[in-house]
Design a protein around this motif. Structure first.
Motif, PDB file in Angstrom:
ATOM      1  N   GLN A 217      10.055   1.185  17.680  1.00  0.00           N
ATOM      2  CA  GLN A 217      11.202   1.787  17.010  1.00  0.00           C
ATOM      3  C   GLN A 217      11.275   1.253  15.593  1.00  0.00           C
ATOM      4  N   PHE A 218      11.604   2.129  14.627  1.00  0.00           N
ATOM      5  CA  PHE A 218      11.766   1.701  13.239  1.00  0.00           C
ATOM      6  C   PHE A 218      12.739   2.622  12.531  1.00  0.00           C
ATOM      7  N   ASP A 219      13.395   2.081  11.512  1.00  0.00           N
ATOM      8  CA  ASP A 219      14.287   2.878  10.672  1.00  0.00           C
ATOM      9  C   ASP A 219      13.439   3.642   9.680  1.00  0.00           C
ATOM     10  N   ASP A 220      13.562   4.945   9.691  1.00  0.00           N
ATOM     11  CA  ASP A 220      12.775   5.813   8.816  1.00  0.00           C
ATOM     12  C   ASP A 220      13.673   6.338   7.701  1.00  0.00           C
ATOM     13  N   ALA A 221      14.239   5.413   6.934  1.00  0.00           N
ATOM     14  CA  ALA A 221      15.128   5.773   5.828  1.00  0.00           C
ATOM     15  C   ALA A 221      14.844   4.835   4.660  1.00  0.00           C
ATOM     16  N   PHE A 222      14.485   5.408   3.526  1.00  0.00           N
ATOM     17  CA  PHE A 222      14.133   4.625   2.343  1.00  0.00           C
ATOM     18  C   PHE A 222      14.914   5.154   1.148  1.00  0.00           C
ATOM     19  N   ASP A 223      15.659   4.288   0.475  1.00  0.00           N
ATOM     20  CA  ASP A 223      16.344   4.687  -0.754  1.00  0.00           C
ATOM     21  C   ASP A 223      15.335   4.953  -1.861  1.00  0.00           C
ATOM     22  N   ASP A 224      14.232   4.191  -1.867  1.00  0.00           N
ATOM     23  CA  ASP A 224      13.179   4.334  -2.872  1.00  0.00           C
ATOM     24  C   ASP A 224      11.848   4.508  -2.145  1.00  0.00           C
ATOM     25  N   TYR A 225      11.593   5.725  -1.695  1.00  0.00           N
ATOM     26  CA  TYR A 225      10.390   5.981  -0.891  1.00  0.00           C
ATOM     27  C   TYR A 225       9.115   5.672  -1.675  1.00  0.00           C
ATOM     28  N   LEU A 226       9.057   6.106  -2.931  1.00  0.00           N
ATOM     29  CA  LEU A 226       7.860   5.820  -3.721  1.00  0.00           C
ATOM     30  C   LEU A 226       7.702   4.321  -3.953  1.00  0.00           C
ATOM     31  N   GLY A 227       8.802   3.594  -4.096  1.00  0.00           N
ATOM     32  CA  GLY A 227       8.736   2.144  -4.228  1.00  0.00           C
ATOM     33  C   GLY A 227       8.166   1.490  -2.976  1.00  0.00           C
ATOM     34  N   PHE A 228       8.438   2.071  -1.817  1.00  0.00           N
ATOM     35  CA  PHE A 228       7.875   1.597  -0.551  1.00  0.00           C
ATOM     36  C   PHE A 228       6.398   1.959  -0.429  1.00  0.00           C
ATOM     37  N   LEU A 229       6.042   3.197  -0.783  1.00  0.00           N
ATOM     38  CA  LEU A 229       4.713   3.716  -0.485  1.00  0.00           C
ATOM     39  C   LEU A 229       3.662   3.415  -1.554  1.00  0.00           C
ATOM     40  N   MET A 230       4.018   3.467  -2.828  1.00  0.00           N
ATOM     41  CA  MET A 230       3.004   3.373  -3.881  1.00  0.00           C
ATOM     42  C   MET A 230       2.225   2.058  -3.892  1.00  0.00           C
ATOM     43  N   PRO A 231       2.809   0.902  -3.590  1.00  0.00           N
ATOM     44  CA  PRO A 231       1.962  -0.298  -3.526  1.00  0.00           C
ATOM     45  C   PRO A 231       0.849  -0.172  -2.476  1.00  0.00           C
ATOM     46  N   LYS A 232       1.132   0.480  -1.364  1.00  0.00           N
ATOM     47  CA  LYS A 232       0.121   0.678  -0.331  1.00  0.00           C
ATOM     48  C   LYS A 232      -0.950   1.669  -0.800  1.00  0.00           C
ATOM     49  N   LEU A 233      -0.531   2.737  -1.474  1.00  0.00           N
ATOM     50  CA  LEU A 233      -1.495   3.711  -1.975  1.00  0.00           C
ATOM     51  C   LEU A 233      -2.333   3.127  -3.109  1.00  0.00           C
ATOM     52  N   THR A 234      -1.742   2.269  -3.915  1.00  0.00           N
ATOM     53  CA  THR A 234      -2.491   1.590  -4.980  1.00  0.00           C
ATOM     54  C   THR A 234      -3.574   0.700  -4.376  1.00  0.00           C
ATOM     55  N   GLU A 235      -3.239  -0.004  -3.312  1.00  0.00           N
ATOM     56  CA  GLU A 235      -4.237  -0.823  -2.610  1.00  0.00           C
ATOM     57  C   GLU A 235      -5.301   0.055  -1.975  1.00  0.00           C
ATOM     58  N   ALA A 236      -4.909   1.169  -1.374  1.00  0.00           N
ATOM     59  CA  ALA A 236      -5.881   2.088  -0.781  1.00  0.00           C
ATOM     60  C   ALA A 236      -6.833   2.605  -1.860  1.00  0.00           C
ATOM     61  N   ARG A 237      -6.324   2.888  -3.034  1.00  0.00           N
ATOM     62  CA  ARG A 237      -7.156   3.339  -4.169  1.00  0.00           C
ATOM     63  C   ARG A 237      -8.169   2.265  -4.549  1.00  0.00           C
ATOM     64  N   ARG A 238      -7.755   1.018  -4.583  1.00  0.00           N
ATOM     65  CA  ARG A 238      -8.639  -0.103  -4.929  1.00  0.00           C
ATOM     66  C   ARG A 238      -9.768  -0.236  -3.912  1.00  0.00           C
ATOM     67  N   LEU A 239      -9.479   0.079  -2.660  1.00  0.00           N
ATOM     68  CA  LEU A 239     -10.454  -0.075  -1.586  1.00  0.00           C
ATOM     69  C   LEU A 239     -11.472   1.061  -1.514  1.00  0.00           C
ATOM     70  N   LEU A 240     -11.198   2.182  -2.190  1.00  0.00           N
ATOM     71  CA  LEU A 240     -12.110   3.327  -2.137  1.00  0.00           C
ATOM     72  C   LEU A 240     -13.370   3.081  -2.951  1.00  0.00           C
TER      73      LEU A 240
ATOM     74  N   LEU B 136      -8.884  -7.005   2.045  1.00  0.00           N
ATOM     75  CA  LEU B 136     -10.102  -6.217   2.226  1.00  0.00           C
ATOM     76  C   LEU B 136     -10.853  -6.094   0.909  1.00  0.00           C
ATOM     77  N   PRO B 137     -12.192  -5.954   0.975  1.00  0.00           N
ATOM     78  CA  PRO B 137     -13.007  -5.923  -0.250  1.00  0.00           C
ATOM     79  C   PRO B 137     -12.879  -4.609  -1.022  1.00  0.00           C
ATOM     80  N   GLU B 138     -12.881  -4.723  -2.334  1.00  0.00           N
ATOM     81  CA  GLU B 138     -12.766  -3.579  -3.232  1.00  0.00           C
ATOM     82  C   GLU B 138     -13.948  -2.632  -3.066  1.00  0.00           C
ATOM     83  N   GLY B 139     -13.658  -1.317  -3.107  1.00  0.00           N
ATOM     84  CA  GLY B 139     -14.699  -0.294  -3.087  1.00  0.00           C
ATOM     85  C   GLY B 139     -15.475  -0.187  -1.794  1.00  0.00           C
ATOM     86  N   ALA B 140     -14.927  -0.620  -0.679  1.00  0.00           N
ATOM     87  CA  ALA B 140     -15.679  -0.704   0.570  1.00  0.00           C
ATOM     88  C   ALA B 140     -15.549   0.524   1.466  1.00  0.00           C
TER      89      ALA B 140
END
Length: 187
Positions: A84-107, A32-36
């Motif tokens: 159905q999905f497994d909702d267990a993460f040993d490193d939750y921030l490791g799972f989530l932060m790449p997605k939030l970083t991309e969301a930040r780029r798109l804002l 997706l395009p940056e800042g959109a």
């Protein structure tokens, strides 16, 4: 409305108001395009430590149905399948932060981000968002207080969910969404 699966997307996506993309956000966000986007809403798994199963239902009016509704009406439920999905993460921030970083780029420069979390991880994610956006960009926390389900007798009910609300800038904050809204689902 145009619906595309992530596997059918081109390397770069041109946005149109009528586009819905079905797939894992990790496969889609980078295209997706940056800042959109004026606003992004992310609703990740809560890291409950359990397998989550969500069944899609259709209800049909039926006097002998298995579900009660408004005004005493009865409905028969029909299963449309389940996710159905497994909702267990040993490193939750490791799972989530790449997605939030991309969301930040798109804002857009005036865009805002909402992240729907529960108390297990909300404080860790809020601190990580302070690192991603800067502490001055934190606007507030929205607390959802649910009033349904069982009420324990010996402790406070674990019902609230939290949404840290951050802005891409410390200057202008907008509630108007003149451009598309990014809604990140549970994956």
């Amino acid at each position: 409305m145009r619906v595309l699966h992530a596997s059918d997307l081109p390397a770069r996506v041109a946005l149109r108001d009528d586009l819905l993309v079905e797939g894992d956000s990790a496969d889609v966000l980078a295209r997706l395009p940056e800042g959109a986007f004026d606003m992004a809403y992310v609703d990740p798994p809560f890291n409950t430590g359990r397998t989550q199963r969500h069944e899609r239902l259709r209800v049909v009016a039926d006097a002998a149905g298995d579900r009660g509704g408004f005004g005493g009406k009865r409905y028969r439920s029909e299963s449309l399948g389940a996710l159905q999905f497994d909702d267990a993460f040993d490193d939750y921030l490791g799972f989530l932060m790449p997605k939030l970083t991309e969301a930040r780029r798109l804002l857009a420069p005036h865009g805002t981000l909402y992240v729907h979390l529960d108390p297990r991880e909300s404080h860790y994610v809020k601190v990580a968002l302070d690192g991603l956006f800067g502490r001055a960009c934190f606007l507030n926390e929205i607390v959802w207080a649910y009033d349904y389900g069982g009420r324990p007798r010996r402790c406070w009910p674990p019902k609230p969910a939290r949404s840290p609300w951050s802005s891409a800038t410390t200057r202008r904050r907008s509630w108007r969404c003149a451009r598309p809204v990014l809604n990140g689902g549970s994956t």
